[in-house]
Scaffold this active site. Sequence first.
Site, PDB file in Angstrom:
ATOM      1  N   LYS A 158       0.840  -1.385   0.000  1.00  0.00           N
ATOM      2  CA  LYS A 158      -0.020  -0.044   0.028  1.00  0.00           C
ATOM      3  C   LYS A 158       0.867   1.274  -0.090  1.00  0.00           C
ATOM      4  O   LYS A 158       1.877   1.289   0.642  1.00  0.00           O
ATOM      5  CB  LYS A 158      -0.727   0.130   1.278  1.00  0.00           C
ATOM      6  CG  LYS A 158      -1.799  -1.067   1.374  1.00  0.00           C
ATOM      7  CD  LYS A 158      -2.817  -1.184   0.329  1.00  0.00           C
ATOM      8  CE  LYS A 158      -3.901  -2.226   0.290  1.00  0.00           C
ATOM      9  NZ  LYS A 158      -5.079  -2.155  -0.745  1.00  0.00           N
ATOM     10  N   HIS A 294      -9.602  -8.549  -7.969  1.00  0.00           N
ATOM     11  CA  HIS A 294      -9.492  -8.087  -6.665  1.00  0.00           C
ATOM     12  C   HIS A 294     -10.389  -9.246  -5.706  1.00  0.00           C
ATOM     13  O   HIS A 294     -11.466  -9.313  -6.099  1.00  0.00           O
ATOM     14  CB  HIS A 294     -10.239  -6.443  -6.303  1.00  0.00           C
ATOM     15  CG  HIS A 294     -10.186  -6.025  -5.009  1.00  0.00           C
ATOM     16  ND1 HIS A 294     -11.081  -6.135  -4.106  1.00  0.00           N
ATOM     17  CD2 HIS A 294      -9.170  -5.310  -4.316  1.00  0.00           C
ATOM     18  CE1 HIS A 294     -10.624  -5.744  -2.954  1.00  0.00           C
ATOM     19  NE2 HIS A 294      -9.607  -5.179  -2.991  1.00  0.00           N
TER      20      HIS A 294
END
Length: 376
Positions: A158, A294
């Site tokens: 991230k 995802h």
Amino acid sequence: MLIERIDTFPLLYQLPQPYGDANGYKKYRSCYLFRITTRSGIEGWGEIIDWLPTLDKGFRERIIPCLLGKKATDRLHLVKTVKKWHQRTAAGVSMALTEIVAKSAGLSVTDLWGGAWREKVPVYASFQSYSERDDWIRHSLGLVEKAVNSGFQQIKVKIGGRTLREDQDHIRSLQHLLEGKIGLAVDANQSYDLAAARQWEPLFRKWARKYDNLLWLEEPMPMNRVSDYKRLRTVLPVPVAGGENLKSAADFLPLLQEGALDMIQPDVMHGDGIEGYRDTLQLGRHFGTRVSPHAFDGGLSRLYALFAHACLAPWSKMDGNKIEPVEWDFMENPFTALVPLQPVNGKVAIPSGTGIGVELNQDILEKHRWDGSTYV
């Protein structure tokens, strides 16, 4: 095949140490499993991720009465009806009814869909990089190293939740650790505007000259900024990806028509059922765009993403039978083990038994059953 019974399994796990992304910290992991049983005794499992108090109440009061007594083979009609109340629930109902139909025909899900192209599908280890620790970068590197040592060949971390300098220090340290040998994707969770996203361009160019492991930059900006994505894609030396929260194939059309993405990332649970999810995969193929699902939340939905990828034609003749990877949650989450599959050397073997081909872990279903108490 009339639906006779529906059992629910709301599950909650409070994390001892929160972790998170640019959107904030997760303090718990949850999921909502349910089992649909037909009058003839055929069972199918579905999964939903959402706020348990409202989800459980709505499911019991609206969805169960709506489904009981209906024909399980009326899958598309039932999913369309449920979608009017709650789209994620429609996705879960689609899973359960798909499994029932496959079992009734004596087929695996992949055979029901026309057969698999491949017996194994690659996955990448997905991380929530931020923690409340002062040494969060060192902690993140330790988690990545653990995943690499367990055989993962591709990872995603991230950015966007710290200052640009901190995030770039984090990724520099990762590249030093990986030495360009492990595929690396970075995910900003729509936290930048165009100007901020472009501040990564010099570093990406530097790494592109030194390494060949940069996989993609994921959702640097809000997904409705189609023109900004198009501009960003023309200047970055790394593919641009996104779309996990888009709800239908139609929602991807503006991005695909404008050439705004190199890779689309639909999510089984965010879409309008398994058939709609597979429509999105095929739409990506029609536009010549890569598709990497995802699948961070939900072991069962991840299994369906793996099934769909096993049945998806290769994206390029150049790469033969190569297929894009599916996301694999590597963070602390007991619900990943609900489905008894584990990657080996970065790939997951696709079950070939009837229906989904595996039995869900009943011990986890009982151990983590939500007691109805308030949680935040």
